[in-house]
Design a protein around this motif. Structure first.
Motif, PDB file in Angstrom:
ATOM      1  N   ASP A 116      -5.031  34.239  11.697  1.00 52.81           N
ATOM      2  CA  ASP A 116      -6.011  34.361  11.092  1.00 52.81           C
ATOM      3  C   ASP A 116      -7.409  34.340  11.627  1.00 52.81           C
ATOM      4  O   ASP A 116      -8.138  35.380  11.674  1.00 52.81           O
ATOM      5  CB  ASP A 116      -5.614  34.950   9.372  1.00 52.81           C
ATOM      6  CG  ASP A 116      -5.011  35.940   9.234  1.00 52.81           C
ATOM      7  OD1 ASP A 116      -3.975  35.709   9.948  1.00 52.81           O
ATOM      8  OD2 ASP A 116      -4.696  35.185   7.802  1.00 52.81           O
ATOM      9  N   PRO A 117      -8.102  33.654  12.006  1.00 54.40           N
ATOM     10  CA  PRO A 117      -9.481  32.964  12.305  1.00 54.40           C
ATOM     11  C   PRO A 117      -9.520  33.941  14.173  1.00 54.40           C
ATOM     12  O   PRO A 117     -10.371  34.370  13.927  1.00 54.40           O
ATOM     13  CB  PRO A 117      -9.359  31.865  12.447  1.00 54.40           C
ATOM     14  CG  PRO A 117      -8.453  30.574  11.748  1.00 54.40           C
ATOM     15  CD  PRO A 117      -6.958  32.246  11.591  1.00 54.40           C
ATOM     16  N   ALA A 118      -8.429  33.433  15.038  1.00 60.26           N
ATOM     17  CA  ALA A 118      -8.717  34.475  16.092  1.00 60.26           C
ATOM     18  C   ALA A 118      -8.816  36.035  16.108  1.00 60.26           C
ATOM     19  O   ALA A 118      -9.905  36.261  16.691  1.00 60.26           O
ATOM     20  CB  ALA A 118      -7.243  33.954  16.784  1.00 60.26           C
ATOM     21  N   ASN A 119      -7.893  36.202  15.193  1.00 61.30           N
ATOM     22  CA  ASN A 119      -7.725  37.887  15.216  1.00 61.30           C
ATOM     23  C   ASN A 119      -9.524  38.589  14.647  1.00 61.30           C
ATOM     24  O   ASN A 119     -10.330  39.841  14.758  1.00 61.30           O
ATOM     25  CB  ASN A 119      -6.971  38.649  14.060  1.00 61.30           C
ATOM     26  CG  ASN A 119      -5.391  38.136  14.390  1.00 61.30           C
ATOM     27  OD1 ASN A 119      -5.467  38.315  16.031  1.00 61.30           O
ATOM     28  ND2 ASN A 119      -4.238  38.472  13.879  1.00 61.30           N
ATOM     29  N   GLU A 120      -9.894  37.417  13.581  1.00 53.18           N
ATOM     30  CA  GLU A 120     -11.341  38.313  13.323  1.00 53.18           C
ATOM     31  C   GLU A 120     -11.867  37.371  14.177  1.00 53.18           C
ATOM     32  O   GLU A 120     -12.857  39.035  13.756  1.00 53.18           O
ATOM     33  CB  GLU A 120     -11.803  36.849  11.585  1.00 53.18           C
ATOM     34  CG  GLU A 120     -12.749  37.707  11.268  1.00 53.18           C
ATOM     35  CD  GLU A 120     -12.626  38.747  10.096  1.00 53.18           C
ATOM     36  OE1 GLU A 120     -14.324  39.254  10.228  1.00 53.18           O
ATOM     37  OE2 GLU A 120     -11.427  38.470   9.404  1.00 53.18           O
ATOM     38  N   PHE A 121     -12.467  36.496  14.463  1.00 52.05           N
ATOM     39  CA  PHE A 121     -13.122  37.190  16.085  1.00 52.05           C
ATOM     40  C   PHE A 121     -13.284  38.270  16.731  1.00 52.05           C
ATOM     41  O   PHE A 121     -14.004  38.843  16.992  1.00 52.05           O
ATOM     42  CB  PHE A 121     -13.037  35.785  16.970  1.00 52.05           C
ATOM     43  CG  PHE A 121     -13.996  35.838  17.992  1.00 52.05           C
ATOM     44  CD1 PHE A 121     -14.811  35.042  17.427  1.00 52.05           C
ATOM     45  CD2 PHE A 121     -13.119  35.723  18.952  1.00 52.05           C
ATOM     46  CE1 PHE A 121     -15.785  34.559  19.023  1.00 52.05           C
ATOM     47  CE2 PHE A 121     -13.915  35.583  20.356  1.00 52.05           C
ATOM     48  CZ  PHE A 121     -14.936  35.231  20.201  1.00 52.05           C
ATOM     49  N   ILE A 122     -11.655  38.649  17.215  1.00 49.87           N
ATOM     50  CA  ILE A 122     -11.491  39.207  17.718  1.00 49.87           C
ATOM     51  C   ILE A 122     -11.815  41.181  16.867  1.00 49.87           C
ATOM     52  O   ILE A 122     -12.205  41.946  18.172  1.00 49.87           O
ATOM     53  CB  ILE A 122      -9.882  39.864  17.993  1.00 49.87           C
ATOM     54  CG1 ILE A 122      -9.495  37.859  19.270  1.00 49.87           C
ATOM     55  CG2 ILE A 122      -9.891  41.352  18.871  1.00 49.87           C
ATOM     56  CD1 ILE A 122      -7.870  38.078  19.682  1.00 49.87           C
ATOM     57  N   LYS A 123     -11.235  40.848  16.040  1.00 50.10           N
ATOM     58  CA  LYS A 123     -12.044  42.097  15.585  1.00 50.10           C
ATOM     59  C   LYS A 123     -13.125  42.375  15.454  1.00 50.10           C
ATOM     60  O   LYS A 123     -14.162  43.805  16.068  1.00 50.10           O
ATOM     61  CB  LYS A 123     -11.603  41.919  13.590  1.00 50.10           C
ATOM     62  CG  LYS A 123     -10.117  42.049  13.750  1.00 50.10           C
ATOM     63  CD  LYS A 123      -9.516  42.155  11.925  1.00 50.10           C
ATOM     64  CE  LYS A 123      -8.545  42.074  12.071  1.00 50.10           C
ATOM     65  NZ  LYS A 123      -8.264  41.697  10.079  1.00 50.10           N
ATOM     66  N   ASN A 124     -14.096  40.939  15.491  1.00 47.71           N
ATOM     67  CA  ASN A 124     -15.779  41.343  15.334  1.00 47.71           C
ATOM     68  C   ASN A 124     -16.321  42.004  17.005  1.00 47.71           C
ATOM     69  O   ASN A 124     -16.958  42.385  16.934  1.00 47.71           O
ATOM     70  CB  ASN A 124     -16.414  39.612  14.915  1.00 47.71           C
ATOM     71  CG  ASN A 124     -16.226  39.622  13.815  1.00 47.71           C
ATOM     72  OD1 ASN A 124     -15.852  40.051  12.542  1.00 47.71           O
ATOM     73  ND2 ASN A 124     -16.536  37.920  13.204  1.00 47.71           N
TER      74      ASN A 124
END
Length: 185
Positions: A116-124
Motif C-alpha cells: 500500500d505505501p508503494a502504491n500510494e507513491f506510484i499513484k502520486n
C-alpha cells in the motif's frame, strides 16, 4: 528508457532480485551520454516500521549511497523510503484492532505495510506525470504462480506488462527470464 517521457519507479527491497534489477538499470543509464539521461528514475523501498535495526539501517544507508552517487556522477536517480500510514501500521492492527500475529494463513501485513505505501507513491507519480513504468525484480522462475501472473498481465508485442491493480502504471521486469544462478552471477 529513451523511448518516452514516463518516469521509472524501481522497487528496491535490498534482496538479490531487486538489487540485480536496480544494478542493470543503473549500469544501462550510466552508459548513456549525459544529454540522454533526462528521465527521472525513482528508487523506492518500503519500510514496514517493524524491521530489525540491521535491515532498516542497511536500507537507509543504501538509499543514501544511491542518491549521493547518482548526484555525483550525474544520474537522474532519486530515492524514497515509503512507510505505512499510522492507521495501517503493524502495532495499530495488532494491538489496536486485535489482529492476530501474521502467519502463513493470514498474511495481512505485506499488503498494508509494504504494498500500500508503494502504491500510494506510484499513484502520486501517475497524478504528476500521467503514467509511470515500474521496474521490478520479478522472475518467472520464482514460482509457477509468479510465472502465471506475469504472463496474464503481459502486453503482446511490448516489453511492458500492465500493473495488476494500478491504472496508468506499467511494469518492466528486466530479469523476468533470469534463473537464480543468473541473478547471483
Amino acid at each position: 528508457y529513451q523511448s518516452d517521457a514516463r518516469p521509472w519507479v524501481v522497487g528496491y527491497s535490498g534482496g538479490k532480485d531487486s538489487t540485480t534489477a536496480l544494478q542493470l538499470i543503473w549500469t544501462a543509464i550510466a552508459g548513456l551520454p549525459a544529454a540522454k539521461r533526462k528521465k527521472k528514475v525513482y528508487v523506492i523501498s518500503s519500510d514496514t516500521l517493524v524491521e530489525t535495526p540491521v535491515v532498516s539501517n542497511y536500507i537507509d544507508k543504501t538509499l543514501e549511497r544511491i542518491e549521493q552517487t547518482a548526484t555525483e556522477i550525474g544520474l537522474p536517480f532519486k530515492t524514497q523510503k515509503v512507510v505505512p500510514e499510522i492507521d495501517k501500521s503493524f502495532w495499530v492492527n495488532l494491538i489496536g484492532r486485535g489482529y492476530p500475529a501474521p502467519s502463513r494463513r493470514f498474511r495481512w501485513c505485506t499488503e498494508r505495510l509494504k504494498i500500500d505505501p508503494a502504491n500510494e507513491f506510484i499513484k502520486n507519480r501517475v497524478t504528476e506525470f500521467g503514467e509511470v513504468i515500474m521496474v521490478l525484480g520479478v522472475r518467472e522462475q520464482e514460482s509457477a504462480t509468479r510465472s502465471q501472473v506475469m504472463a496474464m498481465h503481459r502486453i503482446e508485442g511490448s516489453k511492458l506488462s500492465r500493473h495488476s491493480s494500478l491504472l496508468n502504471a506499467f511494469v518492466y521486469a528486466p530479469i523476468a527470464s533470469f534463473s537464480t544462478d543468473d541473478v547471483w552471477t
